[in-house]
Design a protein around this motif. Structure first.
Motif, mmCIF file in Angstrom:
data_model
loop_
_atom_site.group_PDB
_atom_site.id
_atom_site.type_symbol
_atom_site.label_atom_id
_atom_site.label_comp_id
_atom_site.label_asym_id
_atom_site.label_seq_id
_atom_site.Cartn_x
_atom_site.Cartn_y
_atom_site.Cartn_z
ATOM 1 N N LYS A 53 0.651 -1.288 -0.004
ATOM 2 C CA LYS A 53 0.247 0.000 0.051
ATOM 3 C C LYS A 53 0.933 1.462 0.057
ATOM 4 O O LYS A 53 0.552 2.291 -0.525
ATOM 5 C CB LYS A 53 -0.997 -0.127 1.069
ATOM 6 N N GLU A 54 2.070 1.154 0.527
ATOM 7 C CA GLU A 54 2.794 2.193 0.606
ATOM 8 C C GLU A 54 3.705 2.493 -0.693
ATOM 9 O O GLU A 54 4.829 3.228 -0.830
ATOM 10 C CB GLU A 54 3.669 2.044 1.612
ATOM 11 N N GLY A 55 3.775 1.350 -1.730
ATOM 12 C CA GLY A 55 4.314 1.591 -2.863
ATOM 13 C C GLY A 55 5.625 0.736 -3.369
ATOM 14 O O GLY A 55 6.340 0.825 -3.980
ATOM 15 N N ASP A 56 5.942 -0.076 -1.964
ATOM 16 C CA ASP A 56 7.181 -0.903 -2.359
ATOM 17 C C ASP A 56 7.065 -1.751 -3.635
ATOM 18 O O ASP A 56 6.188 -2.663 -3.524
ATOM 19 C CB ASP A 56 7.414 -1.622 -1.076
ATOM 20 N N PRO A 57 7.992 -1.760 -4.187
ATOM 21 C CA PRO A 57 7.563 -2.496 -5.530
ATOM 22 C C PRO A 57 7.744 -3.984 -5.605
ATOM 23 O O PRO A 57 6.880 -4.688 -6.259
ATOM 24 C CB PRO A 57 8.848 -1.997 -6.608
ATOM 25 N N ILE A 58 8.444 -4.643 -4.868
ATOM 26 C CA ILE A 58 8.584 -6.135 -4.328
ATOM 27 C C ILE A 58 7.290 -6.424 -3.785
ATOM 28 O O ILE A 58 6.439 -7.342 -4.288
ATOM 29 C CB ILE A 58 9.617 -6.434 -3.625
ATOM 30 N N ALA A 59 6.672 -5.848 -2.756
ATOM 31 C CA ALA A 59 5.506 -6.087 -1.789
ATOM 32 C C ALA A 59 4.277 -5.763 -3.116
ATOM 33 O O ALA A 59 3.505 -6.944 -3.013
ATOM 34 C CB ALA A 59 5.233 -5.089 -0.852
ATOM 35 N N MET A 60 4.405 -5.208 -3.933
ATOM 36 C CA MET A 60 3.451 -4.836 -4.875
ATOM 37 C C MET A 60 3.324 -5.954 -5.926
ATOM 38 O O MET A 60 2.289 -6.489 -6.143
ATOM 39 C CB MET A 60 3.366 -3.395 -5.594
#
Length: 335
Positions: A239-246
């Motif tokens: 939700k904060e925009g971390d590319p790997i998490a997304m």
């Protein structure tokens, strides 16, 4: 509780999980009136686990203030992690090694003689609840899913729960979505559960270089690499925009969408409800899910499928367990 006998008594509903036991009293119209929870004893042996459950039940039925009288209980419905022997109710939850072929139904029946005691899979109870009172209400044909520590589900066709030969119909977690994907705890490879279950998804993200909270590192509140790498942290970072998490959320969402497309072609349902911890990621999960579903569900009758978030939250397991008693004509097959 003083007037419960006059209104037909109460149903005792129980939800057995690896992190908590929950139990509640449910009125004859399906209203959850009182709930108690207790942490599952970590590493507990069979009797330690049973005593924890007994203590929970004693607080709801018996001499405790506000408790129901034993003679007010008209039945007991239980949702438990599996695998289990169904419908006899011996349970062996994967995340509770202290119970292996534990005679849960018989133990509860001994405490509440003379009333029906029914045990089913916890994910199936969640699906029942969503069909009975939640996002699937009014649908004759639906799949209810839980995407959390594991991935499970329950199948409603023609307005009735479909059990299958061993009570496991609707277990979409072991639909293969990637034949060369990661190994699954079931012994197979590329199952939906192997890709989309929370712990597995977090492990994948860590292997790609994700560090929980890395997007928000400051000199004062620096997250260490050893911070809890779990699905909740993963969703927060996405939700904060971390590319790997997304990317991890996209991976999970697409896997669920492919599985739903396959199941829809087989079972011809019109609604899928999705609950569980990972569903809290919202559009980060549901967006790629919808995209993959529309790519793969191309035959006309499957294109009508709607995927919606589950509505009942953490109480769904208890409500579905109560329905095993209160709406047995739809949700309890064995006679």
């Amino acid at each position: 509780m003083a007037d419960s006998a006059g209104t037909g008594g109460v149903v005792l509903a129980v939800d057995i999980g690896g992190t908590k036991f929950a139990a509640g009293l449910v009125s004859q119209d399906g209203t959850l009136m009182r709930v108690r929870r207790v942490a599952t004893p970590p590493g507990g042996d069979a009797e330690t686990l049973w005593k924890a459950l007994e203590g929970l039940l004693d607080g709801l039925v018996g001499a405790s203030a506000g408790a129901a009288r034993p003679d007010e209980v008209t039945g007991v419905g239980v949702g438990s992690g599996g695998p289990m022997f169904w419908p006899s109710g011996e349970v062996s939850p994967l995340n509770m090694p202290g119970w292996r072929a534990f005679p849960l139904r018989d133990r509860i029946a001994a405490r509440f003689p003379g009333v029906p005691v029914r045990v089913h899979n916890d994910a199936i109870c969640v699906a029942i609840a969503e069909h009975w009172q939640g996002s699937g209400r009014g649908s004759e044909n639906m799949l209810g899913m839980v995407v959390s520590t594991g991935v499970g589900g329950g199948l409603i066709l023609g307005g009735r729960l479909i059990d299958g030969g061993t009570g496991n119909a609707g277990h979409i977690g072991h639909v293969v979505v990637d034949p060369v994907g990661p190994p699954c705890r079931c012994g197979g490879r590329g199952c939906l559960e192997a890709i989309a279950r929370g712990p597995g998804l977090a492990e994948w993200a860590v292997a790609q270089g994700w560090r929980p909270g890395a997007h928000a590192q400051t000199g004062e509140g620096l997250y260490k690499e050893a911070a809890a790498a779990n699905a909740r942290a993963l969703a927060a970072d996405a939700k904060e925009g971390d590319p790997i998490a997304m990317a991890a959320m996209t991976r999970a969402g697409r896997a669920v969408g492919i599985a739903v497309a396959s199941a829809a072609s087989l079972c011809d349902f019109e609604v899928v409800t999705i609950g569980g911890g990972l569903s809290q990621a919202g559009p980060l999960l549901f967006g790629p899910l919808e995209e993959a579903l529309r790519e793969h569900a191309r035959i006309e009758f499957a294109t009508r499928v709607r995927v919606v978030p589950a509505a009942l939250g953490q109480e769904a397991g208890l409500i579905g367990a109560a329905a095993l008693i209160l709406a047995a004509d739809r949700y309890w097959g064995p006679r």
